[in-house]
Motif scaffolding. Sequence first.
Motif, mmCIF file in Angstrom:
data_model
loop_
_atom_site.group_PDB
_atom_site.id
_atom_site.type_symbol
_atom_site.label_atom_id
_atom_site.label_comp_id
_atom_site.label_asym_id
_atom_site.label_seq_id
_atom_site.Cartn_x
_atom_site.Cartn_y
_atom_site.Cartn_z
ATOM 1 N N ILE A 129 0.832 -1.200 0.101
ATOM 2 C CA ILE A 129 0.008 -0.081 -0.016
ATOM 3 C C ILE A 129 1.016 1.149 0.118
ATOM 4 O O ILE A 129 1.984 1.292 0.557
ATOM 5 N N GLU A 186 -0.859 4.156 0.791
ATOM 6 C CA GLU A 186 -1.620 4.952 1.651
ATOM 7 C C GLU A 186 -2.313 4.059 2.403
ATOM 8 O O GLU A 186 -2.313 2.901 2.570
ATOM 9 N N LEU A 223 -4.550 2.059 4.869
ATOM 10 C CA LEU A 223 -5.623 1.206 4.522
ATOM 11 C C LEU A 223 -6.377 0.925 5.560
ATOM 12 O O LEU A 223 -5.981 0.328 6.676
ATOM 13 N N VAL A 245 -9.285 -1.754 6.910
ATOM 14 C CA VAL A 245 -9.918 -3.184 6.507
ATOM 15 C C VAL A 245 -10.492 -3.719 7.925
ATOM 16 O O VAL A 245 -10.300 -3.470 8.925
ATOM 17 N N HIS A 293 -14.017 -3.403 1.904
ATOM 18 C CA HIS A 293 -13.082 -2.922 3.082
ATOM 19 C C HIS A 293 -12.994 -4.330 3.873
ATOM 20 O O HIS A 293 -12.534 -4.119 4.788
ATOM 21 N N MET A 317 -6.049 -0.614 10.877
ATOM 22 C CA MET A 317 -5.667 0.390 9.891
ATOM 23 C C MET A 317 -4.207 0.113 9.690
ATOM 24 O O MET A 317 -3.360 0.172 10.899
ATOM 25 N N GLN A 332 -9.555 8.056 7.091
ATOM 26 C CA GLN A 332 -9.577 6.605 7.615
ATOM 27 C C GLN A 332 -10.488 6.541 8.487
ATOM 28 O O GLN A 332 -11.153 5.373 8.683
ATOM 29 N N LEU A 342 -8.630 7.482 -0.388
ATOM 30 C CA LEU A 342 -8.532 6.008 -0.399
ATOM 31 C C LEU A 342 -8.399 5.397 -1.555
ATOM 32 O O LEU A 342 -7.549 4.178 -1.520
ATOM 33 N N ASN A 367 -5.135 3.357 -2.747
ATOM 34 C CA ASN A 367 -4.621 1.801 -2.784
ATOM 35 C C ASN A 367 -5.307 0.887 -3.553
ATOM 36 O O ASN A 367 -4.988 -0.064 -4.373
ATOM 37 N N THR A 368 -6.747 1.263 -3.904
ATOM 38 C CA THR A 368 -7.492 0.479 -4.800
ATOM 39 C C THR A 368 -6.971 0.274 -6.272
ATOM 40 O O THR A 368 -6.762 -0.794 -7.003
#
Lengths: 362, 202
Positions: A13, A15, A17, A19, A32, A69, A117, B134, B137-138
């Motif tokens: 990644i 940035e 993330l 999840v 997600h 995160m 986030q 966001l 990342n995708t």
Amino acid sequence: MISLRLKVDPLPIDEPLVVRLQGPGSPARSDHDAVLAEIAPDRREYDLNGFSFGVYGISSEVIDGDVLMMLPGETTAHRLIRAGSAHNTLLVTEQCDQLCVMCSQPPKKYHTDLFEQFTLAASLAPQGAMIGVSGGEPLLHKERLFSMLEDVNAQRPDIGFHILTNAQHFSRADLERLQRLDYERVLWGVPLYSSMPETHDQLVGKPGAFASLEQGLSILMRAGASLELRTVVMQQNWQDLPALADYVSTRLSFLTVWAIMQLERIGYARMNWKETFRDTSGDFEQIARAVDIATARGLKAALYNFPLCSVPPAYQDFAPSTISDWKRKYLDFCLNCRAKETCGGFFQWYSQAEGFAFLGPL
Amino acid sequence: MRSRLFMIPSLLVAGFLPSKSDAMPIGELVSKKDPGTSVLERLRLKHIFTLAGHRSHSSHRSHSSHSSHRSSSGGGYTYRRSAPVYSPPSKVYTTPSTVYTAPAGSFATQPTVSATPTYPVTSDPATAAPLKTLPGNTAKFKRIVMQVQTALTAYGYYEGLIDGQVGPACKKALVAMQTDYNLKVTGTITPDVLNTFGIVAN
Ligand code: SF4
């Protein structure tokens, strides 16, 4: 102790993330969601949109439904939301415009903006979750904060927020936005340490703080917002408590709860412990008077972070278990205490040597 | 429901406002059409926050055993841009930070209120730190998946679309490939798969 960070295999990644970890057999409910693929003794493997990653060291804890995160280049993930906990708190900024004598999380200069986030994380939280928002001073990023509250509310009206703020950055222009927030889902936790402006200002290290706070509180009141007023008991404001009770019950009677709090021995509070900590286990007098005044005038007073046995029996009903699960401990003598279930115990960083003199199992 | 007009003056008389706040025009509440809340409505409802409270600020100290990256001073989510293990990112993620001057002061000797904090009154949206969105990342994940799909196709495991989605056919191809190459069979993209295909995930 509960881990707020978990070791993970990092994903590729660039940035941060966010999840959500699904439990065994649960499918992904959004992009997600990571689906549980394999459970090994010390590792769980997840599949996030076709990418594998492992989460380590969760042998005993349940992490199903947790929201993590991950940050680029880091092998530990922040456990932003623990699905099984009522004590989730997002630290939205480390900047602050005060310098409180008892600050448990001393401010930093720079702000890492992760509101996006946090917004996503909150919208992945379990049904009806109440999420803490803390700092630093969250209102230094008022625009971002409001957007987060509004965005989450639009997607997930069931989610609530408990926001710790010095309430000094509201203006009349915010009234409308404040009013639109769901007062049953947003609780503002605001500190007030004395009814004497000089004392309050000194304790928070900011001249004029009391005056701005009064303005802020009046705006919260006009907006019909829910207020939890928070007063930490210290040597410095011990004598002021009854007068503060008087002030609170005449000027701020719209509040939801007045929390009278014991000190947390960390950060500046630890450095200033000797001059600040007030042992309320031997002399509870001023608190008793303050609680009596507030209660007599129809306010709800509560005692936060008091070990139950430090409180006189007549006031123990005011002291709910308040110390967050992950930073709570009990002492040896608690073993035989019949109140252990209802008592919140002590902060992990509490030191009995410098703590309450009169404690013991109930 | 009782009349607002009746209740508001009584609230004012009862001293519900901080004394020094600027006087509130009564009409402000009375004429409010917003179906949102007013203090009157809220006062009549029972509070649901009884036990919501009691969180303290020290919510994110580094206390866990996995906190080696953030040694000293606890708290927060700032992070180092060290090289990740999975794959080096193509571009360094720049932590958006607004410069902010914390109030100076000697903490141990607090209260010393001589500190003159300069602080932003609010963060103006115009000057606020630019937001990292966001989807970055995708997009990156998708690009890596496409590279994997291309490789799987070239190696004869996959005949599906190069669409950047790990669908059932792609998973099947990954299982077959992982089996042949004696990799851990997961049906997902693992660091092993990327290494085998020589895909640098950046
Ligand atoms: S003995 Fe321990 S558990 Fe019992 S009231 Fe005191 S602090 Fe709480």
